[in-house]
Motif scaffolding. Structure first.
Motif, PDB file in Angstrom:
ATOM      1  N   SER A   1      -3.313  -6.038   4.237  1.00 55.87           N
ATOM      2  CA  SER A   1      -3.158  -7.177   5.150  1.00 55.87           C
ATOM      3  C   SER A   1      -1.640  -7.212   4.929  1.00 55.87           C
ATOM      4  N   ASN A   2      -0.922  -6.880   3.994  1.00 59.46           N
ATOM      5  CA  ASN A   2       0.654  -7.096   3.968  1.00 59.46           C
ATOM      6  C   ASN A   2       1.560  -5.883   4.545  1.00 59.46           C
ATOM      7  N   GLY A   3       0.664  -5.076   5.152  1.00 57.98           N
ATOM      8  CA  GLY A   3       1.146  -3.774   5.926  1.00 57.98           C
ATOM      9  C   GLY A   3       1.734  -2.784   4.856  1.00 57.98           C
ATOM     10  N   ARG A   4       1.325  -2.727   3.673  1.00 51.68           N
ATOM     11  CA  ARG A   4       1.623  -1.860   2.830  1.00 51.68           C
ATOM     12  C   ARG A   4       0.316  -1.003   2.540  1.00 51.68           C
ATOM     13  N   TYR A   5       0.425   0.053   1.684  1.00 53.32           N
ATOM     14  CA  TYR A   5      -0.749   0.901   1.583  1.00 53.32           C
ATOM     15  C   TYR A   5      -1.147   0.937   0.004  1.00 53.32           C
ATOM     16  N   LEU A   6      -2.381   1.056  -0.148  1.00 52.43           N
ATOM     17  CA  LEU A   6      -3.247   0.949  -1.393  1.00 52.43           C
ATOM     18  C   LEU A   6      -2.837   2.514  -2.162  1.00 52.43           C
ATOM     19  N   SER A   7      -2.290   2.207  -3.277  1.00 47.62           N
ATOM     20  CA  SER A   7      -1.845   3.637  -3.889  1.00 47.62           C
ATOM     21  C   SER A   7      -2.203   3.550  -5.426  1.00 47.62           C
ATOM     22  N   SER A   8      -2.278   4.655  -6.105  1.00 47.44           N
ATOM     23  CA  SER A   8      -2.299   5.123  -7.247  1.00 47.44           C
ATOM     24  C   SER A   8      -1.362   5.826  -7.981  1.00 47.44           C
ATOM     25  N   ASP A   9      -0.977   5.418  -9.109  1.00 43.04           N
ATOM     26  CA  ASP A   9       0.037   6.547 -10.005  1.00 43.04           C
ATOM     27  C   ASP A   9      -0.733   7.219 -10.766  1.00 43.04           C
TER      28      ASP A   9
END
Length: 283
Positions: free
Chosen positions: A126-134
């Motif tokens: 919802s904040n316009g950012r993407y779910l990611s994992s390092d």
């Protein structure tokens, strides 16, 4: 007024025309007609039944005690497991079952976008950012551009009533881990990570989408998006200027098809946009 001055409101007909009756169009497959009627009456959030259902708002829940959902923190980009609360004021319990669960805040909803010709997708918070994992399994939602760390492979488990597992670019699965409470006297909490190597109970989420999107998917025929067209749309979306002119790389399109098989499709798109200096996220 006499009847001879009444206006004839029916359709005009001419001498010699044949009268035809309108026939009802029957569905080619009776099962499709039943699904269409069921979707027309459906409302709210429904379980994901196939990978083709993925697209648009998605609500990911987990069978913890109490039930929780994947969410982001209200004041940061941290990914958390938020307890599911009933939106009914008359409910005696704050928790609700997963079958009846629906999101109550926007932070619980992600927007799923499938990458063309694959079972990989991105999840936009919802904040316009993407779910990611390092590579260490740390999950966050703080990147504005799509790279390999923002791509997730969706693995559906039909026998689990919409159970879905999400695999990161590094081959590890998104998992819920029970951790000690941060404050003394409070109950146990749950932590989200992406470092599990197998799919078990902690790696299976219940995925729900809005019923109207499944209805739309039933009515719309599946169309394969060409790689060239997808690159054009991404270039137009992220370009630095807004003069109606879209600049696309003139390199061989087969490079993207090769990158897609290697699991670095989004990264290759970003590199091509960087070379033509058309992406506002490229330094």
């Amino acid at each position: 007024m006499s009847d001879e001055y009444k206006v004839n409101k029916s359709k005009l007909s001419f001498k010699g025309e044949s009268k035809t009756k309108k026939k009802k169009r029957k569905a080619e497959n009776p099962a499709d007609e039943e699904d269409s009627n069921a979707n027309a009456n459906a409302d709210g959030w429904v379980h994901v039944k196939a990978l083709s259902d993925l697209g648009g708002p998605i609500f990911l829940t987990f069978s913890s005690d109490p039930p929780t959902s994947l969410s982001i923190d209200d004041k940061s980009t941290k990914v958390i497991m938020r307890p599911i609360e009933s939106d009914s004021p008359s409910s005696s319990s704050s928790a609700t079952s997963l079958d009846q669960a629906e999101p109550t805040v926007v932070q619980q909803v992600f927007v799923a976008t499938m990458l063309p010709d694959s079972n990989r997708m991105t999840l936009k918070a919802s904040n316009g950012r993407y779910l990611s994992s390092d590579k260490f399994g740390i999950v966050s939602a703080d990147t504005e551009a799509i790279g390999m760390q923002e791509e997730w492979t969706a693995i559906l488990k039909p026998e689990e009533n919409g159970g879905i597992a999400l695999q990161s670019h590094y081959g590890k699965f998104l998992s819920v881990d029970e951790v000690a409470a941060e404050r003394p006297g409070s109950s146990l909490g749950f932590q989200i990570r992406a470092d599990s190597e197998v799919i078990g109970f902690c790696e299976l989420f219940q995925a729900k989408i809005q019923a109207k999107y499944r209805k739309k998917a039933k009515k719309t025929k599946e169309v394969q998006v060409a790689t060239k067209d997808y690159e054009f749309e991404q270039s137009r979306k992220f370009q630095t200027w807004n003069h109606g002119r879209v600049v696309v790389s003139d390199q061989d399109i087969r490079e993207l098809d090769k990158a897609k098989k290697q699991g670095r499709f989004s990264e290759a798109l970003l590199d091509r946009r960087e070379k033509v200096k058309s992406d506002r996220y490229c330094k």
